[in-house]
Write an enzyme that holds these catalytic residues in place. Structure first.
Site, mmCIF file in Angstrom:
data_model
loop_
_atom_site.group_PDB
_atom_site.id
_atom_site.type_symbol
_atom_site.label_atom_id
_atom_site.label_comp_id
_atom_site.label_asym_id
_atom_site.label_seq_id
_atom_site.Cartn_x
_atom_site.Cartn_y
_atom_site.Cartn_z
ATOM 1 N N ARG A 146 15.770 -22.979 -20.201
ATOM 2 C CA ARG A 146 15.468 -23.985 -19.190
ATOM 3 C C ARG A 146 16.464 -23.862 -18.032
ATOM 4 O O ARG A 146 17.655 -23.631 -18.239
ATOM 5 C CB ARG A 146 15.545 -25.403 -19.777
ATOM 6 C CG ARG A 146 14.382 -25.766 -20.691
ATOM 7 C CD ARG A 146 13.100 -25.957 -19.896
ATOM 8 N NE ARG A 146 11.997 -26.431 -20.706
ATOM 9 C CZ ARG A 146 11.112 -25.652 -21.313
ATOM 10 N NH1 ARG A 146 11.238 -24.327 -21.222
ATOM 11 N NH2 ARG A 146 10.122 -26.168 -22.009
ATOM 12 N N GLU A 153 11.227 -25.932 -10.260
ATOM 13 C CA GLU A 153 10.193 -24.903 -10.248
ATOM 14 C C GLU A 153 8.902 -25.452 -9.661
ATOM 15 O O GLU A 153 8.510 -26.570 -10.013
ATOM 16 C CB GLU A 153 9.957 -24.387 -11.678
ATOM 17 C CG GLU A 153 11.169 -23.714 -12.259
ATOM 18 C CD GLU A 153 11.019 -23.305 -13.710
ATOM 19 O OE1 GLU A 153 11.884 -22.575 -14.224
ATOM 20 O OE2 GLU A 153 10.008 -23.731 -14.350
ATOM 21 N N HIS A 169 9.380 -17.598 -14.233
ATOM 22 C CA HIS A 169 9.049 -18.288 -15.489
ATOM 23 C C HIS A 169 7.844 -17.626 -16.172
ATOM 24 O O HIS A 169 6.816 -18.274 -16.443
ATOM 25 C CB HIS A 169 8.765 -19.770 -15.231
ATOM 26 C CG HIS A 169 9.017 -20.633 -16.428
ATOM 27 N ND1 HIS A 169 9.537 -21.902 -16.347
ATOM 28 C CD2 HIS A 169 8.828 -20.408 -17.761
ATOM 29 C CE1 HIS A 169 9.647 -22.428 -17.558
ATOM 30 N NE2 HIS A 169 9.228 -21.539 -18.437
#
Length: 334
Positions: free
Chosen positions: A253, A282, A301
């Protein structure tokens, strides 16, 4: 009859109302038709984050909500009294206020172990990029650099062997354990820190304290959930305890690291490189300090995103919902 919703048509089955708030990232090349056999379904590619009114409007009278990254906080849960089930399409459950869900009688499930191999593989891909510089040299060759030099070889960045280096894993769940196996295959020394002691049978893995891991590691890889205890875990104080020239990996994370402190350490050479698949906000913002840091590798990601992994996630999402509808919930967050 077929009922029309904002983004897509799905033929309803039983009367149960189901809303999928953000299926796009998972569903680029898959489909959700199986939901149509379980209830009256509304599918949305995306739902605005930070706009609870819009989220509640889309939830409407649905008893079942599926979410990937759309947050469901206490306000949303409290103002959706008909809500009975939240299916998180992923492992991390920080997008849902679990306490509020429990207080309001809402069952929450998640998906575990669906991406273990994929994320471990990607973690090592990041590390191999840092030490092998494949991407850079491929680019330079295609730009004509190799054709213009007088020698049979050239390199623009330092290259390193992993053999004999120490990998420190912060957290030792399924993904970290798989990364440990890969590191062992490269003849790396493997140590780990876990907030609760872990029993290990492999003689080549050593459990250490957090500070010991920081002192000893040539490479540090993060594999813990985001919580009040882990946010900003990597900051100027923990960085000061690390070896100079350490490589830092993050496929967990973004909020685990203080991006300003890590940027400072990268530019000063205290951290040799950061390779991360996640950032604090994000999608990444244009003013993120990491974008201007030295030796910083950022991917959007995608560690979780191989086709095989997403098929598995879709299947488990459906299985979780079927089990709930049958009165026997599985993968429930207690």
């Amino acid at each position: 009859m077929i009922q029309q919703f904002s983004d897509r048509l799905i033929k309803p089955g039983p009367v149960m109302k189901i809303v999928l708030l953000d299926g796009y990232a998972l569903n680029k090349d898959l489909n959700w038709e199986a939901l149509g056999t379980l209830g009256e379904c509304a599918y949305y590619d995306r739902t605005a984050v930070g706009n609870n009114a819009a989220i509640l409007q889309r939830i409407g009278q649905a008893e079942i909500v599926l979410t990937h990254k759309t947050p469901l906080d206490a306000e949303v849960i409290t103002h959706a009294p008909q809500l009975r089930y939240i299916g998180i399409m992923g492992t991390g459950y920080d997008v849902v206020d679990i306490d509020s869900a429990h207080k309001n009688g809402v069952i929450v499930t998640n998906i575990t172990a669906y991406a273990t191999n994929a994320v471990a593989q990607f973690t090592f891909s990041l590390l191999l990029e840092v030490v092998g510089q494949v991407g850079l040299h491929n680019q330079l060759v295609h730009e004509g650099k190799w054709a213009s030099v007088p020698d049979f070889t050239f390199w623009e960045q330092p290259l390193f062997e992993l053999s004999g280096k120490t990998l420190g894993l912060i957290g030792y769940g399924r993904i970290a354990q798989k990364v440990a196996v890969l590191a062992h295959a490269f003849n790396m020394n493997v140590i780990f820190y876990n907030h609760q002691p872990k029993k290990v049978t492999e003689k080549w893995v050593k459990q250490v304290s957090f500070d010991e891991l920081l002192y000893q590691s040539d490479v540090i890889s993060l594999h813990v959930i985001q919580s009040s205890d882990t946010i900003n875990l990597i900051n100027k104080d923990s960085i000061a305890k690390m070896k100079r020239g350490v490589i830092l990996l993050n496929t967990a994370r973004g909020k685990l690291i203080n991006e300003t402190d890590v940027t400072t350490a990268l530019n000063a050479g205290q951290i040799y490189a950061l390779a991360t698949d996640v950032v604090q906000q994000e999608p990444i913002t244009t003013d993120n300090p990491l974008l201007k840091a030295k030796n910083c590798y950022i991917t959007p990601h995608i560690a979780w995103a191989p086709l095989e992994t997403r098929k598995r996630m879709l299947a488990i999402t459906i299985d979780n919902l079927k089990s709930y509808l049958a009165g026997k919930p599985i993968n429930e967050i207690k």
